[in-house]
Write a protein that holds these residues in place. Structure first.
Motif, PDB file in Angstrom:
ATOM      1  N   MET A   1     -49.068 -13.870  29.981  1.00  0.00           N
ATOM      2  CA  MET A   1     -47.790 -14.518  29.647  1.00  0.00           C
ATOM      3  C   MET A   1     -47.745 -14.886  28.169  1.00  0.00           C
ATOM      4  SD  MET A   1     -46.345 -18.132  31.066  1.00  0.00           S
ATOM      5  CE  MET A   1     -46.890 -19.007  29.631  1.00  0.00           C
ATOM      6  N   GLU A   2     -46.634 -14.601  27.536  1.00  0.00           N
ATOM      7  CA  GLU A   2     -46.521 -14.980  26.129  1.00  0.00           C
ATOM      8  C   GLU A   2     -46.345 -16.500  26.024  1.00  0.00           C
ATOM      9  OE1 GLU A   2     -43.978 -14.131  22.135  1.00  0.00           O
ATOM     10  OE2 GLU A   2     -43.183 -13.402  24.027  1.00  0.00           O
ATOM     11  N   PRO A   3     -47.128 -17.140  25.162  1.00  0.00           N
ATOM     12  CA  PRO A   3     -47.024 -18.604  25.076  1.00  0.00           C
ATOM     13  C   PRO A   3     -45.615 -19.053  24.707  1.00  0.00           C
ATOM     14  CG  PRO A   3     -48.888 -17.800  23.794  1.00  0.00           C
ATOM     15  CD  PRO A   3     -48.111 -16.595  24.228  1.00  0.00           C
ATOM     16  N   VAL A   4     -45.180 -20.136  25.278  1.00  0.00           N
ATOM     17  CA  VAL A   4     -43.879 -20.709  24.967  1.00  0.00           C
ATOM     18  C   VAL A   4     -44.071 -21.998  24.165  1.00  0.00           C
ATOM     19  CG1 VAL A   4     -41.735 -21.631  25.931  1.00  0.00           C
ATOM     20  CG2 VAL A   4     -42.911 -19.727  27.078  1.00  0.00           C
ATOM     21  N   LEU A   5     -44.879 -22.889  24.711  1.00  0.00           N
ATOM     22  CA  LEU A   5     -45.062 -24.199  24.078  1.00  0.00           C
ATOM     23  C   LEU A   5     -45.995 -24.134  22.877  1.00  0.00           C
ATOM     24  CD1 LEU A   5     -45.634 -26.214  27.378  1.00  0.00           C
ATOM     25  CD2 LEU A   5     -43.520 -26.071  26.090  1.00  0.00           C
ATOM     26  N   THR A   6     -46.974 -23.242  22.953  1.00  0.00           N
ATOM     27  CA  THR A   6     -48.003 -23.214  21.899  1.00  0.00           C
ATOM     28  C   THR A   6     -47.931 -21.939  21.062  1.00  0.00           C
ATOM     29  OG1 THR A   6     -49.589 -22.222  23.439  1.00  0.00           O
ATOM     30  CG2 THR A   6     -49.616 -24.612  23.247  1.00  0.00           C
ATOM     31  N   LYS A   7     -46.741 -21.299  21.090  1.00  0.00           N
ATOM     32  CA  LYS A   7     -46.605 -20.021  20.403  1.00  0.00           C
ATOM     33  C   LYS A   7     -46.975 -20.103  18.929  1.00  0.00           C
ATOM     34  CE  LYS A   7     -43.156 -16.331  20.107  1.00  0.00           C
ATOM     35  NZ  LYS A   7     -41.755 -15.995  20.431  1.00  0.00           N
ATOM     36  N   TYR A   8     -46.563 -21.184  18.279  1.00  0.00           N
ATOM     37  CA  TYR A   8     -46.743 -21.263  16.822  1.00  0.00           C
ATOM     38  C   TYR A   8     -47.795 -22.268  16.381  1.00  0.00           C
ATOM     39  CZ  TYR A   8     -42.232 -18.905  17.085  1.00  0.00           C
ATOM     40  OH  TYR A   8     -41.225 -18.038  17.374  1.00  0.00           O
ATOM     41  N   VAL A   9     -48.536 -22.865  17.341  1.00  0.00           N
ATOM     42  CA  VAL A   9     -49.379 -24.007  16.949  1.00  0.00           C
ATOM     43  C   VAL A   9     -50.446 -23.676  15.928  1.00  0.00           C
ATOM     44  CG1 VAL A   9     -49.017 -25.358  19.051  1.00  0.00           C
ATOM     45  CG2 VAL A   9     -50.915 -23.736  18.944  1.00  0.00           C
ATOM     46  N   ARG A  10     -50.830 -22.432  15.802  1.00  0.00           N
ATOM     47  CA  ARG A  10     -51.864 -22.107  14.828  1.00  0.00           C
ATOM     48  C   ARG A  10     -51.293 -21.675  13.474  1.00  0.00           C
ATOM     49  NH1 ARG A  10     -56.925 -22.494  16.775  1.00  0.00           N
ATOM     50  NH2 ARG A  10     -57.007 -22.710  19.011  1.00  0.00           N
ATOM     51  N   GLU A  11     -49.975 -21.699  13.354  1.00  0.00           N
ATOM     52  CA  GLU A  11     -49.373 -21.428  12.039  1.00  0.00           C
ATOM     53  C   GLU A  11     -49.560 -22.680  11.183  1.00  0.00           C
ATOM     54  OE1 GLU A  11     -47.296 -18.668  11.293  1.00  0.00           O
ATOM     55  OE2 GLU A  11     -47.413 -17.694  13.250  1.00  0.00           O
ATOM     56  N   PRO A  12     -49.876 -22.481   9.904  1.00  0.00           N
ATOM     57  CA  PRO A  12     -50.214 -23.642   9.064  1.00  0.00           C
ATOM     58  C   PRO A  12     -49.167 -24.763   9.051  1.00  0.00           C
ATOM     59  CG  PRO A  12     -50.722 -21.603   7.919  1.00  0.00           C
ATOM     60  CD  PRO A  12     -50.040 -21.214   9.192  1.00  0.00           C
TER      61      PRO A  12
ATOM     62  N   SER B   1     -46.674 -25.426  11.322  1.00  0.00           N
ATOM     63  CA  SER B   1     -45.904 -25.450  12.562  1.00  0.00           C
ATOM     64  C   SER B   1     -45.295 -26.811  12.868  1.00  0.00           C
ATOM     65  CB  SER B   1     -46.776 -25.015  13.743  1.00  0.00           C
ATOM     66  OG  SER B   1     -47.779 -25.974  13.965  1.00  0.00           O
ATOM     67  N   PHE B   2     -45.850 -27.886  12.285  1.00  0.00           N
ATOM     68  CA  PHE B   2     -45.344 -29.227  12.593  1.00  0.00           C
ATOM     69  C   PHE B   2     -44.156 -29.633  11.734  1.00  0.00           C
ATOM     70  CE2 PHE B   2     -48.692 -29.422   9.488  1.00  0.00           C
ATOM     71  CZ  PHE B   2     -48.217 -30.302   8.535  1.00  0.00           C
ATOM     72  N   GLU B   3     -43.851 -28.831  10.726  1.00  0.00           N
ATOM     73  CA  GLU B   3     -42.775 -29.180   9.794  1.00  0.00           C
ATOM     74  C   GLU B   3     -41.396 -28.873  10.365  1.00  0.00           C
ATOM     75  OE1 GLU B   3     -42.650 -30.593   6.912  1.00  0.00           O
ATOM     76  OE2 GLU B   3     -44.744 -30.625   6.239  1.00  0.00           O
ATOM     77  N   LEU B   4     -40.423 -29.722  10.008  1.00  0.00           N
ATOM     78  CA  LEU B   4     -39.053 -29.508  10.485  1.00  0.00           C
ATOM     79  C   LEU B   4     -38.514 -28.153  10.025  1.00  0.00           C
ATOM     80  CD1 LEU B   4     -36.476 -30.468  11.877  1.00  0.00           C
ATOM     81  CD2 LEU B   4     -35.851 -31.663   9.783  1.00  0.00           C
ATOM     82  N   ASP B   5     -38.773 -27.796   8.760  1.00  0.00           N
ATOM     83  CA  ASP B   5     -38.252 -26.528   8.242  1.00  0.00           C
ATOM     84  C   ASP B   5     -38.771 -25.337   9.041  1.00  0.00           C
ATOM     85  OD1 ASP B   5     -36.838 -27.831   6.363  1.00  0.00           O
ATOM     86  OD2 ASP B   5     -38.327 -27.599   4.763  1.00  0.00           O
ATOM     87  N   PHE B   6     -40.071 -25.385   9.377  1.00  0.00           N
ATOM     88  CA  PHE B   6     -40.656 -24.316  10.173  1.00  0.00           C
ATOM     89  C   PHE B   6     -39.993 -24.259  11.545  1.00  0.00           C
ATOM     90  CE2 PHE B   6     -43.492 -22.511  13.257  1.00  0.00           C
ATOM     91  CZ  PHE B   6     -44.142 -21.482  12.603  1.00  0.00           C
ATOM     92  N   PHE B   7     -39.829 -25.437  12.132  1.00  0.00           N
ATOM     93  CA  PHE B   7     -39.262 -25.525  13.478  1.00  0.00           C
ATOM     94  C   PHE B   7     -37.835 -24.954  13.493  1.00  0.00           C
ATOM     95  CE2 PHE B   7     -37.455 -28.141  17.046  1.00  0.00           C
ATOM     96  CZ  PHE B   7     -38.275 -27.649  18.044  1.00  0.00           C
ATOM     97  N   LEU B   8     -37.067 -25.274  12.456  1.00  0.00           N
ATOM     98  CA  LEU B   8     -35.662 -24.828  12.411  1.00  0.00           C
ATOM     99  C   LEU B   8     -35.553 -23.317  12.277  1.00  0.00           C
ATOM    100  CD1 LEU B   8     -34.025 -27.586  10.198  1.00  0.00           C
ATOM    101  CD2 LEU B   8     -33.808 -27.258  12.666  1.00  0.00           C
ATOM    102  N   THR B   9     -36.531 -22.680  11.624  1.00  0.00           N
ATOM    103  CA  THR B   9     -36.477 -21.223  11.496  1.00  0.00           C
ATOM    104  C   THR B   9     -37.090 -20.518  12.707  1.00  0.00           C
ATOM    105  OG1 THR B   9     -38.501 -21.345  10.200  1.00  0.00           O
ATOM    106  CG2 THR B   9     -36.451 -21.125   8.974  1.00  0.00           C
ATOM    107  N   HIS B  10     -37.580 -21.303  13.689  1.00  0.00           N
ATOM    108  CA  HIS B  10     -38.134 -20.712  14.911  1.00  0.00           C
ATOM    109  C   HIS B  10     -37.440 -21.296  16.142  1.00  0.00           C
ATOM    110  CE1 HIS B  10     -41.174 -19.807  11.866  1.00  0.00           C
ATOM    111  NE2 HIS B  10     -41.515 -18.783  12.615  1.00  0.00           N
TER     112      HIS B  10
END
Lengths: 432, 200
Positions: free
Chosen positions: A1-12, A14-23
């Motif tokens: 299964m492709e991760p849904v909740l943790t899809k981006y957690v290893r991106e440097p 991932s916790f930033e609002l800007d990152f979240f808005l583009t994903h």
């Protein structure tokens, strides 16, 4: 299964609002705000989302019970007091994906008609709280929380509330008491929080992971969510695997995945040269499963059928170097220490159980202590206001049931039958 | 008298005890903390200032290191509740100190996953290095050793928290001596933190 909740957690970032808005960030909320609150509840009900905190209660139903006719305010209380031994999934979500939780809180508030969400974060997670404070300020500044959320004209506040070290604060009514500035002790139910919770107003208490699932339900639909897992156990699930495995960590999988698969594939199996002895599948409060019982889907229903509970999905694997009396004693120390003291059986009995286990483990136990353990445990389980009592009685009962011979060996030989070199953390144990 | 027919309910089998807080020096929040605390109180309904009691007690700890009776009375006055209500809370939560502690409070997680990873050996090693038992502060006043229940980072066992705030993960018994020496030199900068390793 492709991760849904943790899809981006290893991106440097991932916790930033800007990152979240583009994903796809805050798209679920946008969708929710365009719907009637009741339709959001119906959608969550249709998805079959069950609470990820431990009880597995359907979230939509919990929201439906919230009294909508009252003139009083309503509240969402987000349970970020993750303290169940073996559980560390919310830690990861909040550290690496805080906006997902904020979005979930806001969707919850919209659905039940609340204007404030209180996030109760455990005091020990101060390093996580600093990330949350920072990101929450950004969400306020960009109009994703506070006044006029996403230009909808609807106001909703998110408040971070720091706890101060109390396992019991994870129980929903105790969490409410703690939010009110009191000792974290459970209330008598009914009334349930949905009718009379925080400040005696209707309140829905939801786990972090539960709320984090909402945005994807809104964007991808209830059917998509339900199809991700077995019937009534839909959606992605985070599993926390720790103990004697090669790769401990948080793994996201569907609840079709078996416990066997999670331990031996996801977590890489047991450390070299050792074999699995026992597994606690859902945090320290649930009964042990033996190695031959693991070929079951890690879903709420299947694990229960196997004789345990999925609980908070904190899987602790132990190999043959582990003394099960020592395990029971370690966990009993936890429960005796964390008992809130409100109900006598748990307050007194927990301490008694620890002392009995301690003397057995030291080799000073007597044969009659085994019946005493059972008797005291059974006088705690089911006789307290909250589920803590049942949890506290579990370590002695489950180890006695599966490893009675080990208890008897301690008493007969006057010492632990496990070689001293195997004591957890000694250099020799690592070399074995 | 016993609640259970088989239990020897006497000396040593009763766990409740009341530790009365020391009076301490006269206490008042600094103007800056008064302002911050008022702001926190504003996040709860106006008649529910009591909700800010944990935050207020953290501020006391920040300002003078530990909780005293004088400070708890000040908190009570500030939040318009009784001193008993403050003491009730202060004696319940484990992150509040009711006696002076060292500059670095080492809080070692002792629950199952960390214990499987050797937390008991870590406590033994730290205890030997510092020459103190769990709950004590060393002669220099630099370190206090404590055991904590599950900190929630079981995949990075054994975990140690320092001063309720900073974390260090995967502390092995062999590394304890160096760990203490490092803190002596570099302070909190010696700690690894407890964050997911991210890809760069």
């Amino acid at each position: 299964m492709e991760p849904v909740l943790t899809k981006y957690v290893r991106e440097p970032n991932s916790f930033e609002l800007d990152f979240f808005l583009t994903h796809d960030g805050y798209q679920g909320l946008k969708k929710a705000l365009a719907m009637q609150p009741n339709d959001v509840i119906e959608m969550v009900k249709a998805s079959g989302l069950r609470g990820r905190g431990g009880a597995g209660f359907p979230t939509g139903m919990k929201w439906q019970f919230v009294d909508k006719k009252t003139p009083n305010p309503r509240y969402i209380a987000c349970n970020a007091d993750e303290s169940e031994p073996g559980t560390f999934k919310d830690h990861l979500l909040m550290e690496r994906n805080p906006h997902l939780m904020f979005e979930g809180c806001l969707i919850g508030c919209w659905a039940i008609g609340a204007k404030v969400a209180y996030i109760y974060i455990r005091g020990e997670f101060y390093h996580v709280q600093k990330i949350l404070e920072d990101q929450l300020a950004k969400a306020y500044a960009k109009g994703y929380a506070g006044k006029n959320v996403m230009g909808s004209g609807w106001d909703c506040d998110i408040v971070l509330h720091r706890g101060a070290g109390a396992y019991e604060a994870g129980e929903e009514t105790a969490l409410i008491e703690s939010l009110e500035g009191k000792r974290a002790q459970p209330r008598i139910k009914p009334p349930f929080p949905a009718v009379s919770g925080l400040y005696n107003c209707p309140t829905a208490v939801n786990n972090v992971e539960t709320l984090c699932n909402l945005p994807s339900i809104l964007t991808n639909g209830a059917e998509w969510f339900a199809r991700l897992g077995p019937e009534k156990n839909g959606g992605p699930k985070l599993f926390c695997i720790s103990g004697h495995v090669k790769k401990p960590g948080v793994y996201e999988a569907s609840m079709n995945t078996t416990l066997q698969d999670l331990i031996f594939n996801y977590a890489g199996g047991i450390r070299d040269g050792h074999r699995l002895k026992a597994v606690i599948p859902g945090g320290s409060s649930v009964p042990i499963l033996m190695p031959d019982q693991l070929d079951v889907p890690a879903s709420f229903d299947a694990v229960q059928k196997a004789g345990s509970m999925l609980g908070s999905a904190g899987i602790i694997a132990m190999d043959e170097t582990t003394c099960m009396v020592w395990v029971a004693k370690n966990l009993m120390h936890f429960y005796a220490h964390e008992s809130c003291g409100k109900c006598t059986p748990c307050r007194e009995g927990g301490d008694w159980l620890y002392k009995i286990l301690d003397r057995i483990e030291r080799g000073e136990g007597e044969v009659r202590d085994l019946d005493l353990l059972t008797s005291v445990s059974n006088n705690i389980a089911g006789k307290t206001l909250c589920a803590f009592g049942d949890a506290a009685a579990t370590p002695p009962l489950t180890t006695l049931k599966n490893f009675r011979a080990e208890y008897e060996a301690h008493i007969r030989e006057g010492r632990c039958p496990i070689p001293a070199d195997w004591r957890a953390g000694t250099a020799l144990a690592a070399a074995h | 008298m016993s609640f259970h027919p088989l239990m020897p309910y006497g000396e040593g089998w009763h766990k409740s005890d009341r530790i009365v807080a020391a009076e301490g020096q006269p206490f008042a929040f600094t103007p800056d903390r008064v302002r911050q605390l008022e702001e926190i109180c504003g996040k709860y309904p106006p008649d529910r200032r009591k909700s800010a009691v944990l935050a207020a007690l953290y501020f006391v700890q920040e300002q003078q290191g530990y909780l005293t009776a004088n400070a708890m009375r000040h908190v009570a006055e500030f939040l318009r509740i009784t001193p008993a209500e403050v003491e009730d809370v202060a004696t319940y939560y484990v992150m509040f100190y009711r006696a002076p502690v060292g500059r670095y409070v080492l809080q070692v997680c002792r629950t199952l996953s960390c214990a499987l990873g050797g937390a008991e050996r870590v406590v033994e090693a730290l205890s030997e290095k510092l020459g103190i038992k769990v709950g004590e502060t060393d002669a220099s006043g630099m370190f206090t050793l404590m055991e904590f229940e599950c900190l929630g980072a079981c995949d990075r066992a054994p975990v140690v928290m320092v001063n309720n705030e900073y974390w260090h993960e995967r502390l092995t018994p062999e590394n304890c001596s160096k760990f203490v020496d490092d803190i002596k030199v570099r302070g909190e900068a010696a700690l690894s933190g407890c964050y997911l390793k991210v890809e760069n």
